[in-house]
Design a protein around this motif. Structure first.
Motif, short mmCIF file in Angstrom:
data_model
loop_
_atom_site.label_atom_id
_atom_site.label_comp_id
_atom_site.label_asym_id
_atom_site.label_seq_id
_atom_site.Cartn_x
_atom_site.Cartn_y
_atom_site.Cartn_z
N GLN A 2 28.16 83.01 98.66
CA GLN A 2 28.89 83.45 97.50
C GLN A 2 30.38 83.42 97.79
N HIS A 79 19.17 82.73 99.35
CA HIS A 79 19.97 83.80 99.93
C HIS A 79 20.97 83.21 100.92
N ASP A 83 24.00 87.98 101.98
CA ASP A 83 22.95 88.46 101.08
C ASP A 83 21.93 89.31 101.84
N GLU A 125 27.45 98.41 101.56
CA GLU A 125 27.30 96.96 101.54
C GLU A 125 25.87 96.57 101.18
N ASP A 128 25.39 97.25 97.45
CA ASP A 128 26.09 96.23 96.66
C ASP A 128 25.32 94.91 96.67
N ALA A 129 24.82 94.52 97.86
CA ALA A 129 24.09 93.26 97.98
C ALA A 129 22.80 93.30 97.16
N HIS A 132 23.70 92.96 93.47
CA HIS A 132 24.02 91.57 93.14
C HIS A 132 22.75 90.73 93.05
N GLU A 135 21.13 91.40 89.76
CA GLU A 135 21.85 90.72 88.68
C GLU A 135 21.47 89.24 88.62
N ARG A 136 21.40 88.59 89.82
CA ARG A 136 21.02 87.18 89.86
C ARG A 136 19.59 86.99 89.37
N ASP A 159 26.62 78.30 89.29
CA ASP A 159 26.31 79.37 90.24
C ASP A 159 26.57 78.92 91.67
N GLU A 162 30.25 78.82 92.51
CA GLU A 162 30.79 80.16 92.76
C GLU A 162 30.38 80.66 94.14
N ARG A 163 29.15 80.41 94.53
CA ARG A 163 28.64 80.93 95.79
C ARG A 163 29.09 80.10 97.00
#
Length: 225
Positions: A2, A79, A83, A125, A128-129, A132, A135-136, A159, A162-163
């Motif tokens: 990402q 991943h 991730d 962390e 948050d991971a 995310h 969301e994906r 996508d 962006e990653r």
């Protein structure tokens, strides 16, 4: 399976240094986690295995997938470094995980989660991971259910751009078969869709075929919706 800046880049760099230093030994203790080095296509865990560990990618790409009742494979996600995956609500893994490329992960025991809470930064962390990843997963569900083949490919390329740091030329770390199984398409449809996007001048596919040059990101974004 990402775009990152500043602090995350430093963490990825440090994790990469650590994993390379331990690669010759394959697996070794790393604080509360242990480093696992995988060859391409090597299985990390299978669907139904006890979910004793969860994982964080430090190098390479891991794919998670499920075999459907008719024998087809559905790739849930790819991943990338940073991730976190394999966090389960139950006691078993719902998907299988294999290395899409040569990869390194850090395995953390679920029973050590209480200990990890003492490290507020790491706990944040991990959360948050996981968010995310959720969301994906939600975007992927929408993609499978509502988009045409061309729109699926466009969404996938946006996508990946962006990653993979948002460059105009992206080198895909997965095969076209992997892409097809992720998007719910046949490999022939993936190839036809890429050819159609190239014919329209939106992308360019060099001879290497793993590299995609994004010539018109605005057009891709419109197809992405």
């Amino acid at each position: 399976m990402q775009t990152v800046t500043n602090a995350p880049i430093a963490r990825h760099f440090e994790a990469g240094m650590l994993s390379r230093a331990m690669a010759a030994q394959g697996r070794r203790s790393c604080g509360v986690g242990s480093v696992r080095v995988l060859e391409k296509d090597e299985e990390l865990f299978a669907e139904g295995d006890p979910a004793v560990f969860f994982y964080r990618v430090t190098e390479g790409v891991i794919r998670t997938s499920k075999l459907l009742s008719d024998g087809r494979r559905q790739i849930d996600a790819f991943h990338f470094p940073g991730d976190v995956f394999g966090v389960e609500a139950g006691d078993e893994h719902r998907f299988s995980a294999e290395a899409a490329t040569a990869a390194t992960v850090i395995a953390y025991r679920r029973r050590d989660l209480d200990e990890l809470h003492f490290d507020e930064t790491f706990s944040r962390e991990v959360l948050d991971a996981v968010m995310h990843a959720l969301e994906r997963a939600q975007r992927h569900m929408l993609l499978l259910g509502r988009k045409s083949a061309i729109e699926k490919i466009a969404t996938f390329l946006v996508d990946m751009a962006e990653r993979l740091d948002g460059d105009d030329a992206i080198e895909l770390p997965m095969s076209r078969l992997d892409i097809a199984d992720h998007l719910g398409l046949t490999i022939e449809t993936v190839s036809r869709s890429l050819t159609e996007l190239e014919r329209k001048g939106i992308i360019h596919v060099p001879a290497s075929r793993r590299t995609i040059v994004l010539r018109d990101k605005a057009a891709l974004a419109r197809l992405n919706g």
